[in-house]
Scaffold this motif. Structure first.
Motif, PDB file in Angstrom:
ATOM      1  N   PHE A   1       0.838  -1.199   0.000  1.00 21.09           N
ATOM      2  CA  PHE A   1       0.000   0.000   0.000  1.00 21.09           C
ATOM      3  C   PHE A   1       0.875   1.251   0.000  1.00 21.09           C
ATOM      4  O   PHE A   1       1.854   1.328   0.749  1.00 21.09           O
ATOM      5  CB  PHE A   1      -0.904   0.014   1.242  1.00 21.09           C
ATOM      6  N   ILE A   2       0.516   2.208  -0.857  1.00 25.15           N
ATOM      7  CA  ILE A   2       1.247   3.472  -0.891  1.00 25.15           C
ATOM      8  C   ILE A   2       0.268   4.630  -0.822  1.00 25.15           C
ATOM      9  O   ILE A   2      -0.874   4.525  -1.272  1.00 25.15           O
ATOM     10  CB  ILE A   2       2.126   3.604  -2.152  1.00 25.15           C
ATOM     11  N   ASP A   3       0.725   5.737  -0.245  1.00 22.62           N
ATOM     12  CA  ASP A   3      -0.086   6.949  -0.119  1.00 22.62           C
ATOM     13  C   ASP A   3       0.191   7.831  -1.334  1.00 22.62           C
ATOM     14  O   ASP A   3       1.221   8.509  -1.403  1.00 22.62           O
ATOM     15  CB  ASP A   3       0.269   7.661   1.177  1.00 22.62           C
TER      16      ASP A   3
ATOM     17  N   ARG B   1       9.407   6.381  -2.106  1.00 18.28           N
ATOM     18  CA  ARG B   1      10.321   5.751  -1.139  1.00 18.28           C
ATOM     19  C   ARG B   1       9.729   4.448  -0.608  1.00 18.28           C
ATOM     20  O   ARG B   1      10.444   3.446  -0.450  1.00 18.28           O
ATOM     21  CB  ARG B   1      10.626   6.717   0.008  1.00 18.28           C
ATOM     22  N   MET B   2       8.425   4.470  -0.325  1.00 17.71           N
ATOM     23  CA  MET B   2       7.748   3.269   0.154  1.00 17.71           C
ATOM     24  C   MET B   2       7.775   2.177  -0.912  1.00 17.71           C
ATOM     25  O   MET B   2       8.017   0.999  -0.613  1.00 17.71           O
ATOM     26  CB  MET B   2       6.310   3.588   0.530  1.00 17.71           C
ATOM     27  N   LEU B   3       7.539   2.573  -2.157  1.00 17.58           N
ATOM     28  CA  LEU B   3       7.544   1.606  -3.254  1.00 17.58           C
ATOM     29  C   LEU B   3       8.899   0.926  -3.365  1.00 17.58           C
ATOM     30  O   LEU B   3       8.983  -0.297  -3.496  1.00 17.58           O
ATOM     31  CB  LEU B   3       7.184   2.316  -4.558  1.00 17.58           C
ATOM     32  N   LYS B   4       9.967   1.705  -3.313  1.00 21.98           N
ATOM     33  CA  LYS B   4      11.308   1.132  -3.450  1.00 21.98           C
ATOM     34  C   LYS B   4      11.649   0.233  -2.260  1.00 21.98           C
ATOM     35  O   LYS B   4      12.151  -0.873  -2.440  1.00 21.98           O
ATOM     36  CB  LYS B   4      12.338   2.251  -3.577  1.00 21.98           C
TER      37      LYS B   4
ATOM     38  N   GLY C   1       8.670   3.150 -13.040  1.00 25.92           N
ATOM     39  CA  GLY C   1       8.767   2.679 -11.662  1.00 25.92           C
ATOM     40  C   GLY C   1       9.003   1.178 -11.558  1.00 25.92           C
ATOM     41  O   GLY C   1       9.829   0.716 -10.767  1.00 25.92           O
ATOM     42  N   GLY C   2       8.287   0.412 -12.382  1.00 29.11           N
ATOM     43  CA  GLY C   2       8.466  -1.041 -12.365  1.00 29.11           C
ATOM     44  C   GLY C   2       9.838  -1.455 -12.849  1.00 29.11           C
ATOM     45  O   GLY C   2      10.439  -2.424 -12.332  1.00 29.11           O
TER      46      GLY C   2
END
Length: 245
Positions: free
Chosen positions: A120-122, A131-134, A167-168
């Motif tokens: 989950f990301i905001d 940053r959360m994704l990475k 991003g992917g």
């Protein structure tokens, strides 16, 4: 009228499935391993596919399963409808999604998503979201779970090529894992944010993986272009096949 009736029947089946599987996953969350919960989620994906076939006469065929490398990998797929978010669980082994944070707050459904280890990301805070994704993406991939990424970011119509984002690709490069491009035409039969589901055959095409283990971050844009070409060339092939029906 028949399509409306069939779509209504499927809606009831879908809601029933969310309640049953959502409650089951929520109850099992504290007492089972995540692999068990993800196996249940995979059966939910197959339930959705079967419900669509029975209620709406909407089926799918997949070509290219032999192209899948051993997990984990990064799936970069077309996003056209709700179909892929409901059925992909039953197609690809051991996957997780990148989802907006608000989905995790929905009773039952959100609990089930959390129980199956989704990311989950905001989205209201792009910097923190990246940053959360990475950070979390690398952790999930490191645990042997593949991640599904929609490179166009949002749903697009079947005849539209969206703005592909890298991003992917960055996740794959950071983890030195392959990228699996996936094309499909679900939006032809189940349009974005549409209620009616037309009968037909959704075509899913899985391209050969694009390796990143020996490539550097300076090749990020070049890899993204390879992903785009792999997906869009198969979208053209799908459209040609559909025109022959």
């Amino acid at each position: 009228m028949l399509i409306l009736l069939r779509s209504s029947v499927y809606f009831l089946l879908m809601v029933g499935g969310i309640l049953v599987y959502g409650l089951l996953l929520s109850l099992l969350w504290p007492v089972t391993a995540i692999d068990t919960r993800r196996a249940i989620a995979a059966s939910w994906g197959r339930y959705n596919a079967l419900s669509l076939a029975l209620a709406c006469n909407l089926r799918h065929e997949i070509q290219g399963m032999e192209n899948l490398p051993p997990p984990p990998y990064v799936i970069m797929a077309k996003h056209q409808s709700a179909w892929e978010t409901l059925v992909f669980y039953g197609v690809f082994p051991r996957i997780a999604w990148i989802l907006k944070e608000s989905l995790g707050k929905i009773p039952v459904f959100g609990w089930a998503l959390k129980a199956t280890g989704q990311l989950f990301i905001d989205r209201s805070n792009p910097g923190e979201a990246m940053r959360m994704l990475k950070r979390e993406g690398k952790r999930i991939l490191g645990e042997g779970t593949s991640l599904v990424v929609f490179p166009e970011g949002t749903r697009v119509a079947p005849d539209v090529v969206g703005d592909y984002k890298a991003g992917g690709v960055g996740l794959a490069l950071d983890s030195k894992l392959p990228i699996v491009p996936v094309a499909h035409d679900a939006g032809v039969y189940w349009p974005a944010r549409g209620f009616l589901k037309k009968p037909g055959l959704i075509r899913v095409r899985i391209a050969p993986p694009i390796e990143t283990a020996t490539r550097g971050k300076h090749e990020r844009n070049a890899i993204l272009e390879e992903v785009k070409q792999a997906i869009e060339s198969r979208m053209q092939q799908i459209a040609q096949e559909r025109a022959k029906d």
